[in-house]
Design an enzyme around this catalytic site. Sequence first.
Site, PDB file in Angstrom:
ATOM      1  N   SER A 139       9.852 -37.716  20.686  1.00 62.88           N
ATOM      2  CA  SER A 139      10.581 -36.559  21.204  1.00 62.88           C
ATOM      3  C   SER A 139      10.400 -35.368  20.278  1.00 62.88           C
ATOM      4  O   SER A 139      10.232 -35.523  19.059  1.00 62.88           O
ATOM      5  CB  SER A 139      12.064 -36.920  21.282  1.00 62.88           C
ATOM      6  OG  SER A 139      12.856 -35.775  21.445  1.00 62.88           O
ATOM      7  N   TYR A 192      20.400 -40.977  17.367  1.00 64.83           N
ATOM      8  CA  TYR A 192      19.335 -41.075  18.378  1.00 64.83           C
ATOM      9  C   TYR A 192      18.046 -40.442  17.853  1.00 64.83           C
ATOM     10  O   TYR A 192      16.978 -41.053  17.885  1.00 64.83           O
ATOM     11  CB  TYR A 192      19.761 -40.376  19.685  1.00 64.83           C
ATOM     12  CG  TYR A 192      18.590 -39.991  20.553  1.00 64.83           C
ATOM     13  CD1 TYR A 192      17.951 -40.943  21.346  1.00 64.83           C
ATOM     14  CD2 TYR A 192      18.086 -38.688  20.557  1.00 64.83           C
ATOM     15  CE1 TYR A 192      16.850 -40.598  22.108  1.00 64.83           C
ATOM     16  CE2 TYR A 192      16.993 -38.343  21.316  1.00 64.83           C
ATOM     17  CZ  TYR A 192      16.376 -39.302  22.090  1.00 64.83           C
ATOM     18  OH  TYR A 192      15.272 -38.956  22.835  1.00 64.83           O
ATOM     19  N   LYS A 249      14.058 -42.035  16.666  1.00 70.35           N
ATOM     20  CA  LYS A 249      12.708 -41.587  17.047  1.00 70.35           C
ATOM     21  C   LYS A 249      11.856 -41.385  15.788  1.00 70.35           C
ATOM     22  O   LYS A 249      10.695 -41.788  15.737  1.00 70.35           O
ATOM     23  CB  LYS A 249      12.766 -40.295  17.862  1.00 70.35           C
ATOM     24  CG  LYS A 249      13.380 -40.447  19.240  1.00 70.35           C
ATOM     25  CD  LYS A 249      12.555 -41.333  20.163  1.00 70.35           C
ATOM     26  CE  LYS A 249      13.214 -41.576  21.503  1.00 70.35           C
ATOM     27  NZ  LYS A 249      12.612 -42.661  22.286  1.00 70.35           N
TER      28      LYS A 249
HETATM   29  C1  UD1 Z   1      18.385 -33.702  24.017  1.00 68.99           C
HETATM   30  C2  UD1 Z   1      17.701 -34.126  22.752  1.00 68.99           C
HETATM   31  C3  UD1 Z   1      16.352 -34.679  23.059  1.00 68.99           C
HETATM   32  C4  UD1 Z   1      16.514 -35.845  23.963  1.00 68.99           C
HETATM   33  C5  UD1 Z   1      17.218 -35.417  25.226  1.00 68.99           C
HETATM   34  C6  UD1 Z   1      17.459 -36.680  26.027  1.00 68.99           C
HETATM   35  C7  UD1 Z   1      18.212 -32.974  20.699  1.00 68.99           C
HETATM   36  C8  UD1 Z   1      18.024 -31.754  19.898  1.00 68.99           C
HETATM   37  N1  UD1 Z   1      17.595 -32.986  21.874  1.00 68.99           N
HETATM   38  O1  UD1 Z   1      17.676 -32.595  24.522  1.00 68.99           O
HETATM   39  O2  UD1 Z   1      15.716 -35.135  21.910  1.00 68.99           O
HETATM   40  O3  UD1 Z   1      15.268 -36.400  24.253  1.00 68.99           O
HETATM   41  O4  UD1 Z   1      18.441 -34.784  24.912  1.00 68.99           O
HETATM   42  O5  UD1 Z   1      18.711 -36.821  26.521  1.00 68.99           O
HETATM   43  O6  UD1 Z   1      18.883 -33.878  20.291  1.00 68.99           O
HETATM   44  N2  UD1 Z   1      23.052 -27.322  28.486  1.00 68.99           N
HETATM   45  C9  UD1 Z   1      24.043 -26.541  29.047  1.00 68.99           C
HETATM   46  N3  UD1 Z   1      24.968 -27.140  29.866  1.00 68.99           N
HETATM   47  C10 UD1 Z   1      24.936 -28.472  30.139  1.00 68.99           C
HETATM   48  C11 UD1 Z   1      23.912 -29.274  29.566  1.00 68.99           C
HETATM   49  C12 UD1 Z   1      22.992 -28.665  28.731  1.00 68.99           C
HETATM   50  O7  UD1 Z   1      24.112 -25.334  28.824  1.00 68.99           O
HETATM   51  O8  UD1 Z   1      25.816 -28.952  30.873  1.00 68.99           O
HETATM   52  C13 UD1 Z   1      22.057 -26.678  27.629  1.00 68.99           C
HETATM   53  C14 UD1 Z   1      22.050 -27.244  26.224  1.00 68.99           C
HETATM   54  O9  UD1 Z   1      22.963 -26.578  25.416  1.00 68.99           O
HETATM   55  C15 UD1 Z   1      20.607 -27.012  25.820  1.00 68.99           C
HETATM   56  C16 UD1 Z   1      19.819 -27.109  27.124  1.00 68.99           C
HETATM   57  O10 UD1 Z   1      20.779 -26.939  28.157  1.00 68.99           O
HETATM   58  O11 UD1 Z   1      20.462 -25.733  25.304  1.00 68.99           O
HETATM   59  C17 UD1 Z   1      19.135 -28.436  27.310  1.00 68.99           C
HETATM   60  O12 UD1 Z   1      20.059 -29.475  27.075  1.00 68.99           O
HETATM   61  P1  UD1 Z   1      19.771 -31.007  27.406  1.00 68.99           P
HETATM   62  O13 UD1 Z   1      19.255 -31.134  28.790  1.00 68.99           O
HETATM   63  O14 UD1 Z   1      20.971 -31.805  27.038  1.00 68.99           O
HETATM   64  O15 UD1 Z   1      18.553 -31.392  26.455  1.00 68.99           O
HETATM   65  P2  UD1 Z   1      18.374 -31.212  24.869  1.00 68.99           P
HETATM   66  O16 UD1 Z   1      19.672 -31.120  24.184  1.00 68.99           O
HETATM   67  O17 UD1 Z   1      17.396 -30.129  24.678  1.00 68.99           O
END
Ligand code: UD1
Length: 344
Positions: A127, A152, A156
């Site tokens: 990842s 987590y 990785k």
């Molecule tokens: C995270 C992990 C990644 C992992 C993936 C799998 C980290 C840094 N990243 O990705 O390694 O493979 O999860 O589950 O640990 N967001 C919102 N509202 C929401 C959900 C998300 O605004 O309800 C935003 C988050 O703040 C982020 C973006 O959307 O900025 C992506 O979030 P998400 O889909 O959870 O993925 P990551 O956090 O990037």
Amino acid sequence: MKERILVTGGTGYIGSHTVVELQNAGYEVVIIDNLSNSSADVVDNIEKVTGIRPAFEKLDCLDYDGLDGVFAKYAGIKAIIHFAASKAVGESVQKPLLYYRNNLGSLINLLELMPKHGVEGIVFSSSCTVYGQPDQLPVTEEAPIKKAESPYGNTKQINEEIIRDTVASGAPIRAILLRYFNPIGAHPTALLGELPNGVPQNLVPYLTQTAIGIREKLSVFGDDYDTPDGSCIRDFINVVDLAKAHVVAIGRMLADKQDEKVEVFNIGTGNGVSVLELINTFEKATGVKLNYQIVGRRAGDIEKVWANPERANKVLGWKAGTSLEDTLRSAWNWQLKLRERGIQ
Ligand code: UD1
């Protein structure tokens, strides 16, 4: 004779799409999955998509003897694609030992059994989380590995090291580490997609569940980041494109074309897209208006990260081709199909 590939976690989100692409490319697939975060009817849907039913064994990768038995039963497995792992960042903070036991133990079992059964190589699901917040963007594979933000993420990093140490010790195996950015979307048939247990933690499943009315409102975590619109930036990669990267990696590995016994590739689009841009694109692509609000930052979030995918483009000859619009439309069609099937 078709080459036989073992896919752990093959009924999961990325695993199931990869099984489809492997079968389409002429490989024979054996799936093992403990069904902790997926269901056996995914096997039926893989068969609907490809016309071929993959072999399926319900098994936990922590079960060493069970794994040994699978390698014996399906003699001649040439390579493994190892997806099976726990993947919820927040849960890993609450239950670190579960994550370390599951994610490290599964890989160790596979690595121990590979030489015994003549398995030549392993493709490992890594990842972009291993980079933390990179100093330079887009991030290349040479960027330093930063201290993990969660157990987590640490699994990785450690798993990458376990693979490197095992190969360096002279084990007769090769490895390709694929560092995924943010996989989203679903199969164009809407027969396969992401089906999170409980309340989704990831952006796109939460978004589509909000759009269809299961959730009231999507919370956007922060608009005060140092980015053009203040929301976080990610590299959202279509899950079918991502699945295809595995097929190319397996081909390279089995043809013994690797430059090094352990190779690492970023698997992303190369485009950074903000959370707010993604919401806008979803609304335009589907015509569905989304109820969302800006709230505070989520602990542990990286501000911005996107891939430099040049190495995968050049060396693997792989490139992400699907537009964000099409990808978000596929995620929406999957959500609509789930409602039709009475699942969500
Ligand atoms: C995270 C992990 C990644 C992992 C993936 C799998 C980290 C840094 N990243 O990705 O390694 O493979 O999860 O589950 O640990 N967001 C919102 N509202 C929401 C959900 C998300 O605004 O309800 C935003 C988050 O703040 C982020 C973006 O959307 O900025 C992506 O979030 P998400 O889909 O959870 O993925 P990551 O956090 O990037």
